[in-house]
Design a protein around this motif. Structure first.
Motif, PDB file in Angstrom:
ATOM      1  N   ASN A  33      -2.889  15.396  -7.470  1.00 20.21           N
ATOM      2  CA  ASN A  33      -2.395  14.399  -6.330  1.00 20.21           C
ATOM      3  C   ASN A  33      -2.766  12.936  -6.855  1.00 20.21           C
ATOM      4  OD1 ASN A  33      -1.037  16.377  -4.694  1.00 20.21           O
ATOM      5  ND2 ASN A  33      -2.262  15.621  -2.913  1.00 20.21           N
ATOM      6  N   SER A  34      -4.072  13.086  -7.080  1.00 24.53           N
ATOM      7  CA  SER A  34      -4.557  11.628  -7.573  1.00 24.53           C
ATOM      8  C   SER A  34      -3.975  11.202  -8.955  1.00 24.53           C
ATOM      9  CB  SER A  34      -6.211  11.584  -7.582  1.00 24.53           C
ATOM     10  OG  SER A  34      -6.608  12.587  -8.738  1.00 24.53           O
ATOM     11  N   ALA A  37      -0.572   9.963  -7.881  1.00 30.27           N
ATOM     12  CA  ALA A  37      -0.915   8.483  -7.251  1.00 30.27           C
ATOM     13  C   ALA A  37      -0.936   7.577  -8.140  1.00 30.27           C
ATOM     14  CB  ALA A  37      -1.998   8.570  -6.384  1.00 30.27           C
ATOM     15  N   ARG A  38      -2.027   7.683  -9.339  1.00 29.32           N
ATOM     16  CA  ARG A  38      -2.149   6.678 -10.259  1.00 29.32           C
ATOM     17  C   ARG A  38      -0.692   6.380 -10.855  1.00 29.32           C
ATOM     18  NH1 ARG A  38      -3.037   7.484 -15.200  1.00 29.32           N
ATOM     19  NH2 ARG A  38      -3.460   9.570 -15.201  1.00 29.32           N
ATOM     20  N   VAL A  42       0.308   4.036  -6.435  1.00 29.92           N
ATOM     21  CA  VAL A  42       0.004   4.066  -5.124  1.00 29.92           C
ATOM     22  C   VAL A  42      -1.261   4.803  -4.745  1.00 29.92           C
ATOM     23  CG1 VAL A  42       2.633   4.248  -4.337  1.00 29.92           C
ATOM     24  CG2 VAL A  42       1.325   6.284  -4.673  1.00 29.92           C
ATOM     25  N   THR A  43      -1.742   4.558  -3.515  1.00 32.75           N
ATOM     26  CA  THR A  43      -3.064   5.312  -3.231  1.00 32.75           C
ATOM     27  C   THR A  43      -2.944   6.781  -3.077  1.00 32.75           C
ATOM     28  OG1 THR A  43      -2.667   5.014  -0.587  1.00 32.75           O
ATOM     29  CG2 THR A  43      -3.805   3.158  -1.904  1.00 32.75           C
ATOM     30  N   SER A  44      -3.917   7.407  -3.048  1.00 28.99           N
ATOM     31  CA  SER A  44      -3.871   9.038  -2.706  1.00 28.99           C
ATOM     32  C   SER A  44      -3.282   9.390  -1.523  1.00 28.99           C
ATOM     33  CB  SER A  44      -5.229   9.704  -3.014  1.00 28.99           C
ATOM     34  OG  SER A  44      -5.439   9.398  -4.561  1.00 28.99           O
ATOM     35  N   GLN A  45      -3.980   8.339  -0.708  1.00 29.43           N
ATOM     36  CA  GLN A  45      -3.409   8.766   0.833  1.00 29.43           C
ATOM     37  C   GLN A  45      -1.979   8.297   1.078  1.00 29.43           C
ATOM     38  OE1 GLN A  45      -5.378   6.021   3.696  1.00 29.43           O
ATOM     39  NE2 GLN A  45      -4.230   7.008   5.417  1.00 29.43           N
ATOM     40  N   THR A  46      -1.222   7.494   0.411  1.00 26.02           N
ATOM     41  CA  THR A  46       0.142   7.209   0.378  1.00 26.02           C
ATOM     42  C   THR A  46       0.875   8.214  -0.276  1.00 26.02           C
ATOM     43  OG1 THR A  46      -0.266   4.768   0.457  1.00 26.02           O
ATOM     44  CG2 THR A  46       2.029   5.680  -0.354  1.00 26.02           C
ATOM     45  N   SER A  49       1.144  11.349   1.664  1.00 27.17           N
ATOM     46  CA  SER A  49       2.070  11.320   2.891  1.00 27.17           C
ATOM     47  C   SER A  49       3.537  11.339   2.276  1.00 27.17           C
ATOM     48  CB  SER A  49       1.978   9.758   3.581  1.00 27.17           C
ATOM     49  OG  SER A  49       2.403   8.894   2.711  1.00 27.17           O
TER      50      SER A  49
END
Length: 119
Positions: A33-34, A37-38, A42-46, A49
């Motif tokens: 996921n990280s 996201a990178r 976007v952020t890992s949290q975004t 979601s």
């Protein structure tokens, strides 16, 4: 190609869970996921979601496809109902038919050339 997981919409209409589709492809390719996201900025949290959402903006699906180097649109097209995919108005179907005709003509030409070379 495996069928995409479906969610029920109002009535009988069913649609793919796009977050789940991305998640499955990430698992196949061993991408975290990280890392996604990178790559998507976007952020890992975004990003987390996104994976929970059954419906995503086209931009998100597009960026996820670029990040994974995977064609999510092909998955979605392959899962369209037959009557939609083979619609007479479908440009995609027109391209396939034109390419099939071209392949048929090229096979004829190859056969002729083989006969000439034998002679």
């Amino acid at each position: 190609m495996e069928q995409i997981g479906y969610q029920k919409s109002q009535g009988e209409i069913r649609f793919p869970h796009l977050g789940g589709l991305i998640k499955r492809r990430m698992k196949e390719r061993r991408v975290t996921n990280s890392e996604m996201a990178r790559k998507m900025g976007v952020t890992s949290q975004t990003f987390g979601s996104y994976l929970k959402n059954e419906s995503l903006q086209f931009r998100i699906l597009w960026e996820a496809g670029l990040a994974l180097e995977y064609n999510f649109l092909a998955d979605l097209m392959a899962d369209l109902p037959e009557k939609v995919l083979n619609s007479a108005a479908s440009k995609f179907q027109d391209v396939i038919l034109a390419q099939a005709e071209e392949i048929k003509d090229l096979k004829k030409e190859v056969a002729i050339l083989k006969e000439v070379l034998k002679g």
